[in-house]
Scaffold this active site. Structure first.
Site, PDB file in Angstrom:
ATOM      1  N   ARG A 154      -4.882 -15.985 -20.443  1.00  0.00           N
ATOM      2  CA  ARG A 154      -5.160 -16.630 -21.723  1.00  0.00           C
ATOM      3  C   ARG A 154      -6.659 -16.605 -22.009  1.00  0.00           C
ATOM      4  NH1 ARG A 154      -3.094 -17.901 -26.671  1.00  0.00           N
ATOM      5  NH2 ARG A 154      -3.165 -20.106 -27.205  1.00  0.00           N
ATOM      6  N   THR A 184       2.276 -12.272 -31.841  1.00  0.00           N
ATOM      7  CA  THR A 184       2.479 -11.946 -30.442  1.00  0.00           C
ATOM      8  C   THR A 184       3.429 -10.775 -30.265  1.00  0.00           C
ATOM      9  OG1 THR A 184       4.078 -13.758 -30.509  1.00  0.00           O
ATOM     10  CG2 THR A 184       2.016 -14.205 -29.421  1.00  0.00           C
ATOM     11  N   GLU A 239      -3.123 -13.768 -31.658  1.00  0.00           N
ATOM     12  CA  GLU A 239      -2.931 -14.986 -32.451  1.00  0.00           C
ATOM     13  C   GLU A 239      -2.421 -14.678 -33.844  1.00  0.00           C
ATOM     14  OE1 GLU A 239      -3.301 -17.434 -34.731  1.00  0.00           O
ATOM     15  OE2 GLU A 239      -3.814 -19.274 -33.736  1.00  0.00           O
ATOM     16  N   ASP A 241      -5.809 -21.874 -31.890  1.00  0.00           N
ATOM     17  CA  ASP A 241      -4.687 -22.537 -31.238  1.00  0.00           C
ATOM     18  C   ASP A 241      -5.082 -23.912 -30.704  1.00  0.00           C
ATOM     19  OD1 ASP A 241      -2.600 -20.874 -31.699  1.00  0.00           O
ATOM     20  OD2 ASP A 241      -2.468 -20.044 -29.685  1.00  0.00           O
ATOM     21  N   SER A 291      -0.628 -22.763 -25.800  1.00  0.00           N
ATOM     22  CA  SER A 291       0.145 -21.652 -26.353  1.00  0.00           C
ATOM     23  C   SER A 291       1.617 -22.041 -26.437  1.00  0.00           C
ATOM     24  CB  SER A 291      -0.013 -20.418 -25.456  1.00  0.00           C
ATOM     25  OG  SER A 291       0.899 -19.397 -25.810  1.00  0.00           O
ATOM     26  N   SER A 292       2.367 -21.277 -27.227  1.00  0.00           N
ATOM     27  CA  SER A 292       3.821 -21.427 -27.276  1.00  0.00           C
ATOM     28  C   SER A 292       4.533 -20.284 -26.567  1.00  0.00           C
ATOM     29  CB  SER A 292       4.293 -21.469 -28.729  1.00  0.00           C
ATOM     30  OG  SER A 292       3.751 -22.562 -29.412  1.00  0.00           O
ATOM     31  N   GLY A 305       6.472 -14.950 -32.000  1.00  0.00           N
ATOM     32  CA  GLY A 305       6.927 -15.751 -33.125  1.00  0.00           C
ATOM     33  C   GLY A 305       6.301 -17.112 -33.275  1.00  0.00           C
ATOM     34  N   GLY A 306       5.087 -17.316 -32.751  1.00  0.00           N
ATOM     35  CA  GLY A 306       4.411 -18.591 -32.946  1.00  0.00           C
ATOM     36  C   GLY A 306       5.129 -19.735 -32.270  1.00  0.00           C
TER      37      GLY A 306
END
Length: 628
Positions: free
Chosen positions: A135, A426, A446, A466, A491-492, A514-515
């Site tokens: 990350r 992503t 992002e 984010d 993050s997701s 997909g966020g």
């Protein structure tokens, strides 16, 4: 019966009547997403989930089988690179590296070497699962007021994104290099050749890439060169699908990294050009420094795992990703419900699962951030007793509306409510090699096209957005996901690997871009395979739906659950209903054969067809393929 046996009935121009005619469960499973046709616009209420990339239609895809290995990813050219590396004797991590380098070229709006990634790696020989954290990090000079305007208020999202201010220290190359040293079989240099050849010889722009450029064309043009001339025609329009695009600058960058390792990126001329691009932006300069790049470190973290439905051990990324935690929380709360009896695509299922999402997202917003900076009660959040208590808040008669976070074991100190936009663009890839090693990797820059800052043929991320744009909430409590120097934004991303809970055997690999909805996409697919007995492609096809930290339940517009019966039924239970375009990009691979003892894999649905099965999301342009 394989999904490819069925033919989906296309919707009429109204977008619904053709789909609602599909009544049988078998057809619902086979055609599970939106129907063919032109993309549709979102009708989200203000403040609700919006997809980070534009939709590019729906293309029905058949499940893929292979005997030696399996690769599923976001673009056929990238998949081909991964399959070829495996055929040459490469490991799953070798294939992932080659594949990601090609994605950098053919899907630049989504991921690349200017961004970051999370990798779950299963080492079959050592029988060990590892979580690699690549990350991005905030610059050393970043402060909690990074996204505060001169008026003292948080900046608007795009005002923060476009330019240098949003750029974090890229992490994907340093992390992949470390993973290769530990698990690679082929030389590092060889893994860059597919992307180098495509960069120099050119490739045909895909429909999805062209649509993504078109949506961002005005912003790309506003940021100037070199991005404008690379992505746009002279008149400012997007380069068309099918146009041949070459990127000799990226080829040169990749050659340098292939020869000199990640140091060639984090030090020297490439690093100087990155910093200059960020700090010298004419209107929105950032704070990235040469020390930030040279000092970047990847992390190897302990994966998070929980048992679901007794037989399955589901494992995901720990913080700073919220993906693994929130997926496991949702599954843990759903243990209380007999989803098999409810069946997919029904009112009760949409209601119950959405309520579980609400509770999980409420905890996510309050507690999850970089564990090197704040105390994250990860074990408490997935504690079985805690989740049983949370699940008791779910009523089948009425929605809870806006959820409230719980108090899991291990909480330390007061936490403020986060306000991060969470709209990452992503890409996800799933790989199982012939030795049984597996990679689940989600990578990101992002927002679509990241910060729009292009350097030496690649785009830089905007991952700093984010973070929460405020350091404290309205009550003055510190927000866990606030900006801090050297910190990794929450993050997701939810790369996931599934094992047999009794034997430890690898069963499957899944994940999605997909966020903030990544969590819902991944969970949906697990439910499909485990609770409803679907194969990996059928589970991916299932309609998307979900809820977050509010009273709105979103259902995939034009899908098989976008019916008056389900919409009105949800409203009767108190839901605010939004019809949403969900541009998931699920890619999965599962063990589909027989073990040495003659038993089939838990997720095997057609063991005679091949040792491995793969699926790719019909909502994007990916594919699944393996060596025969």
């Amino acid at each position: 019966m394989p999904a490819s046996v069925f033919r989906c009935i296309p919707p009429r121009s109204t977008g619904l009547s053709g789909i609602t005619a599909l009544a049988t469960l078998s057809t619902l499973v086979a055609c599970g997403g939106i129907g063919p046709g032109t993309p549709v616009a979102t009708s989200e209420p203000p403040g609700q989930y919006l997809p980070p990339e534009p939709p590019s239609g729906y293309t029905s895809k058949a499940i893929s089988y292979a005997n030696k290995d399996m690769v599923a990813a976001a673009n056929p050219l990238a998949v081909r690179a991964g399959v070829d590396i495996l055929a040459q004797g490469g490991s799953a991590i070798d294939a992932a590296i080659a594949l990601q380098m090609v994605l950098n070229l053919v899907e630049p709006q989504s991921s690349g070497i200017g961004g970051g990634a999370f990798v779950l790696y299963f080492d079959k020989g050592a029988n060990k699962l590892l979580a690699y954290d690549g990350r991005e990090t905030a610059p050393g000079s970043a402060s909690p007021d990074l996204f505060t305007g001169s008026d003292g208020k948080p900046l608007g999202f795009l005002a923060a994104v476009d330019g240098g201010l949003s750029v974090g220290t890229p992490g994907v190359l340093r992390m992949l290099e470390a993973a290769h040293r530990a698990h690679g079989k082929l030389p590092w240099k060889a893994l860059f050749e597919p992307a180098i050849q495509l960069s120099e010889n050119g490739f045909a722009i895909s429909q999805r890439m062209s649509l993504s450029i078109a949506e961002a064309a005005a912003r790309i043009k506003a940021q100037g060169e070199p991005g404008a001339s690379y992505f746009l025609n002279a008149d400012g329009t997007a380069k068309a699908a099918g146009s041949i695009l070459k990127n000799p600058e990226l080829a040169a960058t990749l050659r340098a990294v292939a020869a000199g390792g990640a140091d060639a990126f984090y030090q020297g001329d490439i690093a100087r050009d990155i910093v200059a691009k960020v700090r010298n932006h004419p209107s929105n300069p950032g704070r990235l420094s040469l020390d930030d790049l040279s000092g970047y470190t990847y992390k190897v973290r302990e994966p998070l795992c929980s048992v679901y439905r007794v037989q399955y051990r589901v494992c995901g990324m720990p913080a700073p990703s919220s993906g693994g935690i929130t997926v496991l929380q949702t599954l843990g709360m759903l243990q209380r419900f007999d989803l098999t009896a409810m069946q997919p695509n029904t009112l009760d299922t949409v209601h119950a699962v959405s309520e579980a999402y609400r509770l999980a997202y409420a905890d996510r917003a309050l507690y999850v951030a970089d564990p090197d900076f704040v105390s994250v009660p990860q074990a408490g959040l997935i504690d079985a007793d805690y989740l049983r208590e949370r699940a008791r808040l779910i009523s089948m008669q009425k929605t809870m509306g806006t959820p409230v976070a719980g108090t899991p074991p291990g909480v330390q100190g007061a936490k403020g409510q986060d306000n991060a936009p969470a709209l990452p663009s992503t890409s996800h890839l799933s790989i199982i090699d012939s030795a049984g090693n597996a990679v689940s990797m989600t990578s990101s820059i992002e927002n679509g096209f990241g910060s729009l800052q292009m350097v030496r043929g690649f785009l830089l991320n905007n991952q700093l957005t984010d973070f929460s744009f405020s350091a404290t909430d309205a009550a003055g409590k510190p927000i866990a996901n606030r900006v801090q120097a050297g910190k990794r934004p929450r993050s997701s991303m939810a790369p996931t690997i599934i094992f047999n809970a009794s034997t430890g055997d690898l069963e499957g690999v899944i994940g999605s871009p997909g966020g903030s909805a990544i969590i819902q996409y991944t969970t949906k697919s697990i439910l499909g395979m485990v609770d409803w007995g679907l194969n990996v492609q059928q589970a991916i096809n299932l309609p998307n739906f979900g809820a977050q930290t509010n009273a709105t339940t979103s259902i995939e517009k034009g899908s098989l659950i976008d019916t008056a019966v389900i919409r009105d039924g949800l409203k009767a239970r108190g839901h605010t209903v939004a019809q949403t375009v969900f541009t998931s990009g699920l890619h999965g691979a599962v063990f589909n054969g027989l073990r040495a003892n003659g038993t089939a894999g838990l997720l095997a649905r057609n063991p005679g067809a091949g040792a491995y099965a793969g699926g790719a999301d019909p909502r994007r342009e990916g594919s699944a393929q393996g060596n025969p």
